[in-house]
Design a protein around this motif. Structure first.
Motif, short mmCIF file in Angstrom:
data_model
loop_
_atom_site.label_atom_id
_atom_site.label_comp_id
_atom_site.label_asym_id
_atom_site.label_seq_id
_atom_site.Cartn_x
_atom_site.Cartn_y
_atom_site.Cartn_z
N LEU A 364 1.32 1.52 8.23
CA LEU A 364 0.58 0.93 8.26
C LEU A 364 0.71 0.82 6.55
O LEU A 364 0.77 -0.33 5.13
CB LEU A 364 -1.17 0.73 8.02
N ILE A 367 3.80 -0.77 4.79
CA ILE A 367 3.56 -1.86 4.73
C ILE A 367 2.77 -2.62 3.71
O ILE A 367 3.11 -3.78 2.48
CB ILE A 367 3.32 -2.43 5.68
N SER A 370 4.23 -1.64 0.30
CA SER A 370 5.75 -2.81 -0.05
C SER A 370 5.06 -4.04 -0.76
O SER A 370 5.25 -4.93 -1.20
CB SER A 370 6.59 -2.98 1.29
#
Length: 888
Positions: A364, A367, A370
């Motif tokens: 998580l 993500i 990113s």
């Protein structure tokens, strides 16, 4: 001759600056020319290039210059300066992307209906821009182009309008993040080291002691602490500006009328206010909040600000177009996602993945990171493509940063030259010779900086004047000021340099964008009131140092890296608080001690019983020991009234005498090296000898002025003072001895279950020993011994294991004898566990109740950190100035 070349250095610098020569080259150029002329003159007329230097010569000066270069560019410890380009980038990006313009227009409409509302809006926006940009030129120009025409159109007084804009634009020099504060922090970090050495030398000369107590040391500073220290003074200045404009508008309504604009307070305008105001405030919160909370360093906060400004520019440059806010929304969602991951899973570390939850948290977090990178690169691409904004911002950032660093290098060279000709000693002698002590010195320095502000930029003042005067002011124990307070005071003073005619840069910036109807004389009239307000703010901060020192102290004492309560710097304030607590709750503390003494500990080991009994006795003794400190303080205060004037006079005479002794030592070198084979002529030696005789007579005359009963007076007061120090040390030793047995017994009883769990492991070891070869048996016993050592108070249990290991390491290992020793450990464990488990059930709850009653008084020094309420009180106590001169 040193004075001649010192004067030449100053004249060359003044001439270069006055003729418009670039500052970056005027400072090092004047230093290089003066050093060259002095070295050449020494070689021609004295046969020695070093002859006309007070310290060293051209070779030493060149070496110092190289050291300064290395210090500015290559020392990793001096990484504070890295923040400069980051904050410059942030400011220019916000200005180029017209976010500053949006703020001005929106706030002007919001404050317009208030008397003087346009002026108040300019101050408000100036404060916001100061906290986001910190660039005076950009702020003044932006407000001059947008707000000045609106103010003139609505019949504002021209002096008030121009003065408000010019003064508000200078707020970026004191409201963090500020380049001035970063440079001052960098300069003061070096000054603190010099001041510390000077104070240590003074302490040794005054008392004869080789080492100075650490709580008398000069307190250093950093850019983060400077930011925290300047925050409240900046708000004070903003408040003064707003109050002045409001008062002026109420007294002269026609000169600052309210502006009522129809259709202002609508839902659409409210949305506009939110969109315009919230992002800059959020950026301020992220940058300053991360520093205040201790989450980020100044450099990291600068990086946050630069990225945040670029994201904001990314949507502002596409204002009104589809998808304008997409990168910003993605960035916000990513940050929220990271916050949720941290709140639910704690810290995420790829090296510490052990469970499936750790893996989920890592995925998580990856993500979210990113998405954040996508938003950043997307915003960066937009700023590069739209109006070539990113390229322009980076070029301007490089120019501004290069200018700052070149001036830093030039100033370092100039300061080295100033010291080479004895300028620093002259300044030191002049300041220390002033009547009135520290505050007279401080006022003279502030006056000089204020006058220099009429002619020099803030960077020149910060990097030329501060390294010379700051060590002298910081070393003085009579005021014992902090480097943060001194830096903020200098920063507030330097801020006036942007407004003072004829070279106030804010006036130049405003003159460049003001319409022809605005006369320069009106601008000069307008800034006079705001210069006065800046001086008022300077006085307020001077009289209330808590405005500067409280936030840095608070942040330090509440941070994860807070100093422990045993830190020497905290003891004085802690003891004041504990004395007040003893006065209010002394009966309750004594009752808690009495209750604890009634606990049945008869079945505990004899040594534990003895330690606890002595601990309770020491705890009872803590209250009278604290009262002894208070009484000793009162006695010192009573004696100080008559002693202080004599002490001040004698120390001044001794200081002047030491100064003459230094001059005599230098002249003795000239005498020793004169004549045949020497570097000085016989005439120079004779002149030096005559000078020595004259100085010796002055020296003896100074010492003769010391009162004949000084030694007796000093000895009497020293005894009183030593009694106070002894009382403090006795109290600290008493409370440490009182509380240590409580901590030890709590740790022993808390480990009862751990000790119980060791029995099966020792039984298993007993079975393994006969089956193992001697080396493996030794390793197994050693491992078990370490395992037993994890529990407190298990030395008796470990004794048998130690003997077993010794037997198996001998030349003739005997497994049966080793097992017998292990059986002794098991027997000791059983005996230990019997009283330990009983005491854990019966004694531990009562002991914890006692601990709770005395932990923040008798046991405070043994805690890992100060409790929050006490940390706040100690921060407030540390924020004032404490005169420690009588200890010197």
């Amino acid at each position: 001759m040193e004075l001649f070349f010192l004067l030449l250095l100053i004249v060359l610098m003044a001439f270069a600056l006055g003729s418009g020569f670039p500052v970056a080259f005027a400072l090092p150029g004047s230093a290089i020319l003066t050093i060259g002329i002095a070295a050449g003159s020494g070689y021609l007329f004295a046969g020695d290039p070093d002859a006309y230097f007070s310290h060293g010569g051209p070779g030493q000066w060149l070496s110092a210059g190289v050291t300064n270069f290395r210090g500015i560019y290559w020392e990793a410890e001096r990484d504070t300066l890295i923040a400069i380009p980051l904050f410059v980038f942030m400011g220019i990006m916000l200005q180029r992307s017209k976010i500053a313009e949006d703020l001005l227009v929106t706030m002007a409409r919001l404050f317009g209906p208030v008397p003087g509302g346009l002026g108040i809006s300019v101050v408000f926006v100036g404060a916001l821009l100061a906290a986001t940009t910190g660039i005076v030129g950009a702020t003044v120009v932006a407000m001059g182009l947008i707000s000045l025409p609106a103010m003139l159109r609505n019949n504002y007084s021209v002096p008030l309008a121009t003065g408000t804009i010019a003064a508000s634009g200078t707020l970026g020099q004191i409201i963090p993040p500020s380049i001035v504060l970063i440079i001052l922090a960098d300069q003061l970090a070096s000054a603190v080291d010099q001041a510390g050495s000077l104070r240590q030398t003074l302490y040794k000369a005054s008392t004869g002691e080789l080492s100075m107590p650490s709580d008398y040391a000069v307190v250093s500073t950093s850019a983060g602490e400077m930011f925290l220290g300047a925050f409240l003074p900046g708000l004070v200045l903003v408040g003064l500006y707003m109050l002045f404009i409001l008062g002026f508008a109420l007294m002269n309504p026609k000169s600052a009328p309210a502006v009522h604009e129809e259709g202002t307070f609508t839902r659409q305008f409210a949305v506009k206010v939110v969109i315009t105001l919230v992002p800059p405030l959020a950026l301020i919160f992220l940058v300053l909040g991360s520093i205040i909370a201790g989450v980020a360093t100044v450099n990291q906060a600068g990086a946050i600000g630069a990225i945040g400004a670029m994201v904001m520019a990314g949507y502002r440059l596409r204002d009104g177009k589809r998808g304008a806010y997409s990168p910003a929304i993605i960035a916000i969602l990513a940050l929220l996602g990271l916050a949720l991951v941290i709140s639910f899973f704690g810290s995420v570390n790829i090296k510490l993945i052990e469970t499936s939850d750790d893996l989920v948290a890592l995925v998580l977090a990856l993500i979210a990171v990113s998405l954040l990178l996508i938003a950043i690169f997307w915003s960066g691409w937009r700023t590069l493509q739209l109006e070539n904004t990113l390229r322009g911002v980076m070029v301007e950032t490089a120019k501004t940063t290069s200018l700052v660093f070149i001036i830093l290098l030039g100033a370092a060279m100039l300061t080295s030259a100033f010291r080479a000709f004895g300028g620093e000693e002259l300044v030191k002698d002049f300041l220390q010779g002033l009547p009135g002590g520290f505050w007279a010195q401080f006022l003279i320095v502030m006056l000089v900086i204020f006058i220099l502000g009429f002619f020099l930029d803030f960077i020149e003042i910060a990097v030329v004047v501060v390294p010379i005067v700051a060590p002298i002011l910081l070393a003085d124990p009579s005021a014992n000021v902090t480097a943060v307070w001194l830096g903020v005071m200098i920063g507030l003073n330097i801020q006036t340099s942007f407004l003072t005619p004829p070279f106030g840069f804010a006036l130049f910036y405003l003159r460049g964008v003001a319409p022809a109807v605005v006369k320069t004389l009106d601008m000069y009239k307008g800034v006079i009131a705001f210069i006065f307000l800046q001086l008022v703010a300077l006085c307020i901060v001077g009289f209330y140092p808590q405005l500067v020192n409280y936030l840095p102290n608070r942040s330090s004492l509440l941070s994860e890296t807070a100093p422990p309560p045993k830190n020497p710097r905290l003891q004085y304030c802690m003891e004041k608080l504990i004395y007040a607590d003893f006065q209010d709750n002394g009966d309750g503390i004594l009752a808690a001690i009495q209750s604890a003494e009634g606990i049945d500990m008869s079945y505990l080991p004899a040594d534990v019983q003895k330690d606890m009994s002595e601990g309770f006795e020491k705890a009872r003794d803590a209250l009278p020991k604290m009262q002894a400190i208070h009484d000793a303080e009162a006695e010192v205060a009573a004696a100080a009234g008559a002693y202080r004037p004599v002490h001040t006079k004698v120390r001044a005479l001794e200081r002047d005498a030491r100064r003459l002794e230094e001059q005599i030592e230098e002249l003795e070198v000239v005498v020793d090296r004169s004549g045949e084979g020497g570097i000085y002529t016989a005439e120079q030696g004779e002149r030096a000898q005559a000078r020595i005789e004259a100085l010796t007579a002055q020296h003896d005359a100074l010492l003769a002025e010391i009162p004949s009963d000084w030694e007796e007076t000093y000895g009497t007061f020293s005894k009183i003072q030593k009694a106070e120090n002894t009382a403090r040390l006795t109290y600290r030793r008493t409370v440490d001895q009182a509380y240590e047995p409580v901590l030890e017994l709590k740790a022993i009883l808390a480990d009862a279950d751990l000790v119980a769990s060791l029995r099966p492991e020792i039984e298993a070891l007993k079975e393994q020993v006969p089956q193992l070869d001697p080396k493996a048996a030794v390793d197994a016993i050693a491992t078990m011994r370490s395992r037993v050592g994890e529990a407190e108070g298990t030395s008796d249990i470990r004794d048998g294991l130690s003997e077993a290991r010794k037997i198996m390491r001998s030349r003739e290992p005997n497994a049966e004898e080793a097992i017998a020793e292990i059986d002794k450990s098991l027997a000791a464990l059983d005996a230990d566990l019997a009283w330990r488990q009983k005491a854990a059930a019966d004694i531990l709850p009562k002991l914890e109740a006692y601990d709770e009653a005395v932990a923040n008084s008798i046991g405070l020094r043994a805690q890992d950190r100060l409790p929050t309420d006490m940390a706040l009180d100690v921060a407030g106590c540390l924020s004032g100035h404490r005169n420690i001169s009588l200890n010197f």
